[in-house]
Motif scaffolding. Structure first.
Motif, PDB file in Angstrom:
ATOM      1  N   HIS A 254      14.474  75.414  26.748  1.00 17.76           N
ATOM      2  CA  HIS A 254      14.432  74.920  25.362  1.00 17.76           C
ATOM      3  C   HIS A 254      13.741  75.876  24.394  1.00 17.76           C
ATOM      4  N   ALA A 255      13.517  77.117  24.835  1.00 18.39           N
ATOM      5  CA  ALA A 255      12.890  78.098  23.941  1.00 18.39           C
ATOM      6  C   ALA A 255      13.774  78.401  22.740  1.00 18.39           C
ATOM      7  N   GLY A 256      15.085  78.243  22.896  1.00 16.63           N
ATOM      8  CA  GLY A 256      15.989  78.545  21.794  1.00 16.63           C
ATOM      9  C   GLY A 256      16.117  77.435  20.773  1.00 16.63           C
ATOM     10  N   THR A 257      15.650  76.248  21.113  1.00 14.17           N
ATOM     11  CA  THR A 257      15.796  75.109  20.195  1.00 14.17           C
ATOM     12  C   THR A 257      14.460  74.546  19.732  1.00 14.17           C
ATOM     13  N   CYS A 258      13.382  74.899  20.402  1.00 14.02           N
ATOM     14  CA  CYS A 258      12.084  74.277  20.126  1.00 14.02           C
ATOM     15  C   CYS A 258      11.003  75.341  19.966  1.00 14.02           C
ATOM     16  N   ASP A 259       9.918  74.966  19.327  1.00 14.08           N
ATOM     17  CA  ASP A 259       8.777  75.865  19.153  1.00 14.08           C
ATOM     18  C   ASP A 259       7.877  75.734  20.380  1.00 14.08           C
ATOM     19  N   VAL A 260       8.129  76.582  21.375  1.00  7.83           N
ATOM     20  CA  VAL A 260       7.371  76.482  22.626  1.00  7.83           C
ATOM     21  C   VAL A 260       5.984  77.104  22.507  1.00  7.83           C
ATOM     22  N   THR A 261       5.648  77.624  21.338  1.00  6.92           N
ATOM     23  CA  THR A 261       4.279  78.103  21.112  1.00  6.92           C
ATOM     24  C   THR A 261       3.393  76.998  20.534  1.00  6.92           C
ATOM     25  N   ASN A 262       3.974  75.867  20.203  1.00  8.73           N
ATOM     26  CA  ASN A 262       3.210  74.760  19.640  1.00  8.73           C
ATOM     27  C   ASN A 262       2.325  74.152  20.736  1.00  8.73           C
ATOM     28  N   PRO A 263       0.999  74.089  20.547  1.00  9.63           N
ATOM     29  CA  PRO A 263       0.136  73.546  21.603  1.00  9.63           C
ATOM     30  C   PRO A 263       0.342  72.063  21.862  1.00  9.63           C
ATOM     31  N   ASP A 264       1.035  71.368  20.950  1.00  5.85           N
ATOM     32  CA  ASP A 264       1.324  69.953  21.152  1.00  5.85           C
ATOM     33  C   ASP A 264       2.681  69.718  21.809  1.00  5.85           C
ATOM     34  N   SER A 265       3.303  70.788  22.310  1.00  8.57           N
ATOM     35  CA  SER A 265       4.568  70.640  23.026  1.00  8.57           C
ATOM     36  C   SER A 265       4.380  69.663  24.180  1.00  8.57           C
ATOM     37  N   PRO A 266       5.396  68.871  24.536  1.00  6.92           N
ATOM     38  CA  PRO A 266       5.250  67.884  25.617  1.00  6.92           C
ATOM     39  C   PRO A 266       4.639  68.493  26.873  1.00  6.92           C
ATOM     40  N   SER A 267       3.807  67.712  27.549  1.00  4.69           N
ATOM     41  CA  SER A 267       3.093  68.208  28.720  1.00  4.69           C
ATOM     42  C   SER A 267       2.999  67.126  29.788  1.00  4.69           C
ATOM     43  N   SER A 268       2.536  67.535  30.962  1.00 10.10           N
ATOM     44  CA  SER A 268       2.471  66.606  32.089  1.00 10.10           C
ATOM     45  C   SER A 268       1.347  67.006  33.033  1.00 10.10           C
ATOM     46  N   THR A 269       0.769  66.020  33.690  1.00  7.75           N
ATOM     47  CA  THR A 269      -0.083  66.295  34.838  1.00  7.75           C
ATOM     48  C   THR A 269       0.807  66.641  36.026  1.00  7.75           C
ATOM     49  N   VAL A 270       0.215  67.218  37.055  1.00  6.53           N
ATOM     50  CA  VAL A 270       0.957  67.534  38.285  1.00  6.53           C
ATOM     51  C   VAL A 270       0.047  67.273  39.486  1.00  6.53           C
ATOM     52  N   ALA A 271       0.557  66.539  40.466  1.00  6.26           N
ATOM     53  CA  ALA A 271      -0.108  66.400  41.759  1.00  6.26           C
ATOM     54  C   ALA A 271       0.933  66.693  42.831  1.00  6.26           C
TER      55      ALA A 271
ATOM     56  N   HIS B 140      -2.530  70.944  48.903  1.00  4.54           N
ATOM     57  CA  HIS B 140      -2.573  70.107  47.710  1.00  4.54           C
ATOM     58  C   HIS B 140      -2.696  70.972  46.464  1.00  4.54           C
ATOM     59  N   LEU B 141      -2.231  70.434  45.356  1.00  2.00           N
ATOM     60  CA  LEU B 141      -2.434  71.031  44.031  1.00  2.00           C
ATOM     61  C   LEU B 141      -2.562  69.890  43.034  1.00  2.00           C
ATOM     62  N   VAL B 142      -3.610  69.946  42.220  1.00  2.00           N
ATOM     63  CA  VAL B 142      -3.846  68.920  41.203  1.00  2.00           C
ATOM     64  C   VAL B 142      -4.110  69.610  39.874  1.00  2.00           C
ATOM     65  N   LEU B 143      -3.295  69.288  38.886  1.00  2.00           N
ATOM     66  CA  LEU B 143      -3.455  69.814  37.533  1.00  2.00           C
ATOM     67  C   LEU B 143      -3.539  68.639  36.573  1.00  2.00           C
ATOM     68  N   ALA B 144      -4.681  68.503  35.908  1.00  2.00           N
ATOM     69  CA  ALA B 144      -4.975  67.376  35.016  1.00  2.00           C
ATOM     70  C   ALA B 144      -5.190  66.106  35.840  1.00  2.00           C
ATOM     71  N   ASP B 145      -5.213  64.953  35.171  1.00  2.00           N
ATOM     72  CA  ASP B 145      -5.830  63.771  35.771  1.00  2.00           C
ATOM     73  C   ASP B 145      -4.888  62.885  36.586  1.00  2.00           C
ATOM     74  N   SER B 146      -4.310  63.461  37.622  1.00  2.00           N
ATOM     75  CA  SER B 146      -3.551  62.695  38.629  1.00  2.00           C
ATOM     76  C   SER B 146      -4.118  63.081  39.993  1.00  2.00           C
ATOM     77  N   PRO B 147      -5.053  62.308  40.530  1.00  2.00           N
ATOM     78  CA  PRO B 147      -5.789  62.739  41.729  1.00  2.00           C
ATOM     79  C   PRO B 147      -5.028  62.551  43.031  1.00  2.00           C
ATOM     80  N   ILE B 148      -5.489  63.276  44.035  1.00  2.00           N
ATOM     81  CA  ILE B 148      -5.030  63.131  45.414  1.00  2.00           C
ATOM     82  C   ILE B 148      -6.246  62.738  46.250  1.00  2.00           C
ATOM     83  N   VAL B 149      -6.100  61.660  47.026  1.00  2.00           N
ATOM     84  CA  VAL B 149      -7.208  61.127  47.819  1.00  2.00           C
ATOM     85  C   VAL B 149      -6.827  61.178  49.294  1.00  2.00           C
ATOM     86  N   LEU B 150      -7.683  61.787  50.111  1.00  2.00           N
ATOM     87  CA  LEU B 150      -7.435  61.900  51.549  1.00  2.00           C
ATOM     88  C   LEU B 150      -8.481  61.096  52.306  1.00  2.00           C
TER      89      LEU B 150
END
Length: 252
Positions: free
Chosen positions: A88-105, A116-126
């Protein structure tokens, strides 16, 4: 690998309810994504929704995971963010810091270890066979000096702020990532914060949370969270009263 999972939209979403969480499960992996709902009036610079971003990230992550790529999880996530940005770089401003985002677990089961990999607030519990609990989490969003729209915008995907999967591939390398010996893991729970708030907001221990999951399953945990959400005073905490909730219970 035994899996039980559930993903439900927030109960206050107007129909048709859109779940901005996404759960991706394969023979030896679990990915849980939680799209960040944009505040009203924020210009993301993007014509796409948060749910679109979450779906695109999952579509990019699935092929290498299904083909059992040996690349580190951070590399797979960085490549996925790069791929989504290109769509979507050709249709959207991907430099905008408010571009849609997501956590990742992310969880990947190897013969002798669990990654495991955890990015932002989606935890993994063992939980170990002996009952010891280990929580992999990324709470940097809870440590910001302020939460005005301007401050969050300034600190998103910046050193000293917090990181999420959006348009910056380098965010993948800011995640909490590591391995655990498979023999030391009896049960794993992967959750979005709409479910992990059972411990993080409502005061139960992580042991309690895992016990609910192993005895009652994901639906019981979410039902208990929803009951707390309904009874809670919204002025007593920061953030949304209700949220999408996703849980994966894994016995590797």
């Amino acid at each position: 690998m035994e899996i039980r999972s559930l993903s439900l939209p927030a109960p206050d979403r107007r129909p048709p309810a859109v779940n901005e969480d996404l759960v991706l499960i394969g023979p030896d992996f679990v990915v849980v994504l939680d799209g960040a709902t944009a505040p009203a009036g924020v210009d993301s610079g993007c014509r796409h929704s948060v749910a679109w971003l979450v779906g695109q990230l999952a579509a990019q992550l699935a092929p290498p995971l299904l083909s059992q790529s040996s690349a580190p999880l951070a590399d797979l996530l960085a490549d996925a963010i790069t791929g989504v940005r290109a769509t979507h770089a050709g249709t959207c401003d991907v430099t905008n810091p408010d571009s849609p985002s997501s956590t990742v677990a992310m969880l990947r089961i190897q013969p002798d270890q669990i990654e495991h990999l955890v990015l932002a607030d989606s935890p993994i519990v063992l939980r170990s066979p002996a009952g010891a609990i280990t929580v992999h989490s990324d709470n940097r969003v809870d440590l910001l000096p302020e939460y005005s729209l301007a401050a969050v915008r300034r600190l998103r995907n910046q050193t000293g702020g917090f990181w999420a999967a959006s348009t910056e591939p380098k965010a993948a390398y800011e995640a909490d990532a590591g391995t655990t010996d498979r023999a030391d893991v009896e049960v794993v729970a992967v959750l979005t914060d709409g479910a992990s708030r059972y411990a993080e907001r409502y005061g139960h221990s992580w042991d309690d949370l895992v016990d609910v999951l192993t005895t009652g399953g994901p639906r019981e945990l979410v039902a208990r969270v929803r009951a707390y959400d309904e009874a809670a005073d919204p002025e007593s905490f920061r953030g949304k009263r209700y949220d999408d909730a996703s849980v994966v219970l894994c016995r590797p």
